[in-house]
Design an enzyme around this catalytic site. Structure first.
Site, PDB file in Angstrom:
ATOM      1  CB  CYS A  31     -12.302 -17.950 -26.567  1.00 51.99           C
ATOM      2  SG  CYS A  31     -13.772 -18.798 -27.184  1.00 51.99           S
ATOM      3  CB  CYS A  34     -14.654 -16.658 -31.371  1.00 49.04           C
ATOM      4  SG  CYS A  34     -15.675 -16.565 -29.890  1.00 49.04           S
ATOM      5  CG  ASP A 438      19.596  -2.916 -34.440  1.00 49.19           C
ATOM      6  OD1 ASP A 438      20.046  -3.102 -35.578  1.00 49.19           O
ATOM      7  OD2 ASP A 438      19.534  -1.800 -33.897  1.00 49.19           O
ATOM      8  CG  ASP A 645      17.691   1.242 -31.291  1.00 47.46           C
ATOM      9  OD1 ASP A 645      17.957   0.503 -32.269  1.00 47.46           O
ATOM     10  OD2 ASP A 645      18.300   2.287 -31.047  1.00 47.46           O
ATOM     11  CG  ASP A 649      15.799  -2.617 -35.300  1.00 47.49           C
ATOM     12  OD1 ASP A 649      16.494  -3.153 -36.183  1.00 47.49           O
ATOM     13  OD2 ASP A 649      16.246  -1.800 -34.479  1.00 47.49           O
TER      14      ASP A 649
END
Length: 750
Positions: A31, A34, A438, A645, A649
């Site tokens: 968490c 930590c 994109d 895609d 990218d």
């Protein structure tokens, strides 16, 4: 391996050398508290200038300058020891040791065992709500709950003990205290019960809490594994072997042994191993992994080559110009790593509150015990009231609130083609006010089409197109396929050509019914001195619109004569314009990012309904600059989603607040993104933002009710108005209400 690299930063005179950066893996964090504990431990090491710990990737990035008399290797040992002394396990950073084909169900065994053992305990509790009493014998409840409490829940005791030693609180400590109180009270009531009396026990509460929190931890671990998959996919683009050209001919050597200045042979269809230039030969190179553009690029002697791109149909000899960390692909990998490491861990409300909540609950429980003893109540009554405080504070609903909503939200999203791979993307997407797209393959089809075929005056356009398609019918070049497809769509006959000859980097020559045709680039036509006539201006106009222009010449008795111009371009995806309009209607700014020249990018933007004058087009953006463009939008105070895609990218997808990858794109893009749109439909972007908004709303509602039960129940338990039985029932009711609220998400529709 652990990565240590120099940084271009000056240091104070008390430090012996330049500032270095070190990437270190850290295991065992659960968490936000930590994260803070590891950061404090690292910053106490002499010479450390800064330390940033990422919970999602379980990694630490430390900036340090070794003090006098200490080298970088010694600093590494000191930093590893600091992590270990803080109660965590240092390990090598990076994806190298992570299994690549790990099952999505890996690590589910403890959760499955917990569900199996807890189910018999839960059924009687549910029966009580309907007036049915199916209470199991005490020894059966003990036998079912004890393995869950102390074997499956051992991790919570370990992590809670580390938090207790550091005088902090976290969810693990809260789970350990609450479940131990319920289990211990149940054992005490069982052992002290009068013969023939069946006391109410709380074994089901402890077992269910441990199991549900284990389920949440497992979901988090599965999401974390996705962060390393992007790096592994990028590394896979580099071939392992290169063909070194030496005195004795070609010799296969590991890519790691290649040096700048070496001559390498790259065969047709192979990946180019490193960066360099063409030394001999001509070819077409598929650079879509860098540019995202589908068209192969001609490469002649002296032209640049990028490692990871795919050679076409020509054998070439290349001169190596960059190796190792200096290659473009290595820099892209570094950009993804930097973007992932820079992401702040999710500051969940329960983690923030738990640091205060745990000591407050302990203090209230102790005060309850002492208060009832002071008023003259017996030890047994005082202990029951104190344990009731711990039972009502046990974070059953808290542990269920977030994962229940996330499971319901991601489940209904998956049914509609939206794959949400981590909770961070889900929680951030609802705040998105800017979406960067994109262009190629995301807003456009990503395949070249013949957009214009203009025959010179006096020529039969259909006959010329049929002849060109016949000449190119045997070629696999994307432009050739576009011509053949266009001819077939018009129903024109495509014949087998004669004497076909490919001219690398120029075009194709062949004969159809005894007539010779040349099909290729405008530059080739200029080299062959084909008279352009009045078509030169038209060719320039088509290029200004962003089209790729080729020409057709025919051999005649008077020489070569121009017969037609062909323009190739991409087409908008069906629904792309409507998707952008839908986002604008929601008040979200849309931006198109493209590597194309400005004319081509703005022409496509207008077809998509974007306004270049309003800054909605970013053209001529290099692959490494896409992440910088995203960072620039974020610097303006915007929450940015990036939709792409391609491999190029990936850095931008990782750098954005939310990365969305098209499912028809590359594996690298999908690994780097937190959300994958499985159908590749731009309309799913708005849908993903909507399901995110609704899921986060459910998470907030669940957390409110979970805390409300505790805030209202703890004072009542402390004052003696709630027995442990009622406290357990209230805890169960909070879980039921949280789950029922989360299940309402299943009614969501696009």
């Amino acid at each position: 391996m652990i990565t240590i690299r120099p940084m271009n930063t000056t240091t104070s005179s008390s430090l012996s050398g330049p500032l270095h950066a070190l990437d270190l893996g850290v295991s065992g964090m659960t968490c936000a508290s930590c994260v803070g504990r590891v950061e404090r431990a690292l910053r106490k090491v002499p010479g450390v200038q800064d330390a940033t710990v990422n919970l999602a990737t379980e990694s630490a990035r430390i900036a340090f300058a070794p003090p006098d008399g200490t080298d970088a290797a010694a600093m590494e040992a000191l930093l590893r020891r600091a992590v270990r002394n803080a109660g965590y396990e240092p390990r090598a950073a990076g994806p190298g040791d992570a299994p690549e084909d790990l099952s999505p169900w890996a690590g589910f065994l403890p959760v499955g065992l917990g569900l199996l053992l807890s189910a018999p305990l839960v059924l009687p509790m549910l029966g009580d709500l309907f007036g049915q009493h199916w209470m199991l014998p005490a020894w059966v409840q003990f036998a079912l709950a004890t393995p869950v409490q102390f074997i499956l829940g051992a991790r919570f005791y370990k992590a809670g003990w580390h938090a207790l030693k550091a005088l902090t609180g976290n969810m693990d400590l809260l789970v350990a205290l609450g479940t131990s109180a319920g289990w211990g009270l149940s054992v005490w009531l069982w052992l002290t019960a009068h013969p023939g009396h069946a006391p109410h026990l709380y074994f089901e509460a402890s077992a269910v809490v441990v199991t549900l929190v284990l389920l949440g931890k497992w979901l988090e671990a599965r999401a974390k594994r996705q962060t390393t998959a992007a790096i592994r996919a990028l590394h896979a683009l580099r071939p392992d072997v290169a063909h070194l050209l030496g005195r004795d001919g070609e010799v296969d050597v590991p890519v790691a042994e290649v040096m700048v200045g070496d001559k390498l042979v790259v065969r047709p269809g192979e990946r180019i191993p490193v960066d360099g230039t063409v030394h001999e030969g001509h070819t077409q190179v598929d650079e879509s992994m860098l540019t995202g553009e589908p068209l192969p690029v001609a490469r002649d002697v002296g032209a640049s080559l990028t490692g990871g791109s795919i050679n076409g149909d020509g054998r070439i000899v290349m001169a190596v110009g960059a190796v190792g960390a200096e290659t473009v692909l290595a820099q892209i990998i570094r950009l993804v790593e930097d973007a992932q490491a820079a992401k702040a861990p999710i500051q969940r409300l329960v983690d923030k509150v738990s640091a205060i909540f745990v000591p407050v609950v302990l203090a209230i429980a102790l005060a309850t015990l002492l208060g009832w003893l002071w008023t003259g109540a017996g030890v047994e009554a005082a202990l029951i009231h104190a344990v009731a405080v711990l039972v009502i504070a046990c974070p059953c609903a808290l542990g269920l609130a977030t994962p229940a909503a996330i499971m319901a939200g991601t489940g209904v999203a998956a049914k509609h083609g939206i794959l949400i791979k981590d909770a961070q993307a889900l929680e951030l997407a609802h705040r998105v006010d800017t979406v960067a797209f994109d262009k190629t393959g995301t807003l456009t089809v990503g395949q070249p089409r013949l957009t214009a075929f203009e025959a010179v005056q006096g020529q039969d356009e259909a006959a010329v197109l049929a002849a060109v398609a016949s000449v190119q019918s045997g070629s696999e070049h994307p432009l050739a396929r576009a011509v053949v497809n266009a001819a077939r769509e018009r129903g024109l006959p495509v014949q087998a050509p004669d004497a076909v000859r490919a001219v690398p980097g120029r075009g194709t020559e062949g004969e159809v019914q005894g007539q010779g045709y040349l099909v290729g680039s405008l530059r080739w036509m200029q080299e062959l001195a084909v008279p352009p006539g009045p078509w030169a201006e038209r060719a320039q106009a088509l290029q200004g619109e962003g089209a790729t222009v080729s020409a057709v010449a025919q051999r005649t008795e008077a020489g070569l004569a121009l017969r037609a111009l062909m323009a190739f371009g991409d087409e908008p995806k069906p629904g792309a314009r409507e998707a952008l309009a839908a986002l604008k209607a929601r008040g979200i700014r849309t931006v198109m990012v493209s590597g194309d020249n400005r004319g081509a990018a703005e022409a496509m933007a207008r077809r998509l309904g974007l306004d270049p004058a309003a800054g909605e087009v970013m053209a001529e953006v290099l692959p490494g600059d896409k992440a910088a463009k995203v960072a620039g939008l974020q610097a303006g105070g915007h929450t940015v989603a990036m939709v792409g895609d391609g491999v190029n990218d990936a850095p931008a997808l990782a750098a954005a607040d939310v990365g969305m990858a098209m499912g028809n794109g590359t594996d690298v893009a999908m690994h780097a993104a937190g959300i994958t749109l499985m159908r590749g439909d731009p309309m799913l972007v708005a849908a993903a933002l909507d399901i995110s908004h609704r899921t986060v709303m459910k998470i907030r509602q669940n957390l409110f009710w979970a805390f409300a039960y505790n805030v209202a129940g703890i004072p009542l338990a402390a004052l003696g108005y709630l027995s442990p039985v009622v406290a357990g029932a209230a805890m169960a009711l909070s879980s039921v209400s949280v789950m029922a609220n989360a299940l309402l998400l299943k009614r969501w529709r696009m």
